[in-house]
Design an enzyme around this catalytic site. Sequence first.
Site, PDB file in Angstrom:
ATOM      1  N   HIS A  95       0.849  -1.197   0.000  1.00 52.68           N
ATOM      2  CA  HIS A  95       0.000   0.000   0.000  1.00 52.68           C
ATOM      3  C   HIS A  95       0.880   1.241   0.000  1.00 52.68           C
ATOM      4  CE1 HIS A  95       1.163  -0.382   4.212  1.00 52.68           C
ATOM      5  NE2 HIS A  95       0.878   0.906   4.358  1.00 52.68           N
ATOM      6  N   ASP A  97       0.603   5.207   2.001  1.00 56.28           N
ATOM      7  CA  ASP A  97      -0.189   5.833   3.055  1.00 56.28           C
ATOM      8  C   ASP A  97      -1.051   6.973   2.515  1.00 56.28           C
ATOM      9  OD1 ASP A  97       1.096   4.118   4.827  1.00 56.28           O
ATOM     10  OD2 ASP A  97       2.677   5.564   5.262  1.00 56.28           O
ATOM     11  N   HIS A 250       4.801   0.334   0.190  1.00 62.24           N
ATOM     12  CA  HIS A 250       5.509  -0.423   1.222  1.00 62.24           C
ATOM     13  C   HIS A 250       4.572  -1.456   1.819  1.00 62.24           C
ATOM     14  CE1 HIS A 250       3.649   3.018   3.302  1.00 62.24           C
ATOM     15  NE2 HIS A 250       3.503   2.194   4.325  1.00 62.24           N
ATOM     16  N   ARG A 265       5.426   6.429  13.701  1.00 58.30           N
ATOM     17  CA  ARG A 265       5.325   7.025  12.370  1.00 58.30           C
ATOM     18  C   ARG A 265       4.821   8.463  12.443  1.00 58.30           C
ATOM     19  NH1 ARG A 265       0.984   5.010   8.035  1.00 58.30           N
ATOM     20  NH2 ARG A 265       0.031   7.057   8.238  1.00 58.30           N
TER      21      ARG A 265
HETATM   22  C1  OGA Z   1       3.224   2.456   8.085  1.00 57.36           C
HETATM   23  C2  OGA Z   1       3.421   1.060   7.703  1.00 57.36           C
HETATM   24  C3  OGA Z   1       5.162  -0.581   7.836  1.00 57.36           C
HETATM   25  C4  OGA Z   1       5.938  -1.254   8.890  1.00 57.36           C
HETATM   26  O1  OGA Z   1       3.736   2.865   9.129  1.00 57.36           O
HETATM   27  O2  OGA Z   1       2.580   3.198   7.318  1.00 57.36           O
HETATM   28  O3  OGA Z   1       2.809   0.589   6.798  1.00 57.36           O
HETATM   29  O4  OGA Z   1       6.899  -1.953   8.509  1.00 57.36           O
HETATM   30  N1  OGA Z   1       4.380   0.430   8.381  1.00 57.36           N
HETATM   31  O5  OGA Z   1       5.617  -1.138  10.060  1.00 57.36           O
HETATM   32 MN    MN Z   2       1.838   2.287   5.676  1.00 63.46          MN
END
Ligand code: OGA
Ligand code: MN
Length: 276
Positions: A95, A97, A250, A265
């Site tokens: 996906h 974000d 990712h 994040r």
């Molecule tokens: C995010 C996500 C990936 C991870 O924080 O947007 O998809 O590896 N994380 O935690």
């Molecule tokens: Mn993500």
Amino acid sequence: MKIVPFSPGCGAVVSDLQLSRMTDIELNQLRAAFAEHGLLFFRDQDFPPHEHLRFANRFGEIVVNKFFKTTAEHPQIAEVRKEKTQQTNIGGGWHTDHSYDDIPAMGSILVARTLPETGGNTQFANLAAAYDALPETMKKRLEGLRAVHSNTHLYGENGIYRFTDLADQLGGMDRVGDATHPVVVIHPESGRKVLYVNPGHTISIEGWEFDQGRELLDELFAHVNTPAFTCSFNWLPGSVTFWDNRSTWHMANNDYQGQARLMHRITLAGSPLKAA
Ligand code: OGA
Ligand code: MN
């Protein structure tokens, strides 16, 4: 500051730089590297939450995710948490974000806080390189198309996350919604053409029969998800990644059952996307 490719088609590693002690000149170098690679990896950072926030504020404007919990101390830092006893992880499929927003997020800065002993890598894909490599006939087919991006199927009342052991961790059931974006956008900073569809949020092609749209999207997704455009990042204490949500995908590997993982994040606001 040193910047070297991480893999031939995906990401770059920035070394000889402490993000928390970066000068304004280094910040400008980093902006250029971010526009060029769309995905930067940093190791051995001394990067507590207040420095995470300070870096984000120096780089851009913070936007808060509608569904994730935040840390108790910092409402602008989202927690990407998986407990030892939990089966489902956040972001376990490809996906990008916030593509379901009218003005999608520019980037996300992810910091490792608790890591499993092994596993828990994050995989990435380069959507500028993937676009360039499309056959000319496909590039022609995509001209003028727009796609619908949604989060309802994930976070809505009947969204798939609501039936998992992640449900308690998620809010915002009433804040779901859709947006449409061009299938190929011009990257606002690099000027490159980018394939802007992703398996997590892109549900259909605007104005097309659902099945027809699905077929095209699946073809595009299969084109991207190959070793030429993807890479896998192994987290260590002190690792930070900073990705561009317009030019990458990712996904978080969920291969560490029985162990906990916690990431912090911060998401940065973007600008409206223009068709290529
Ligand atoms: C995010 C996500 C990936 C991870 O924080 O947007 O998809 O590896 N994380 O935690
Ligand atoms: Mn993500």
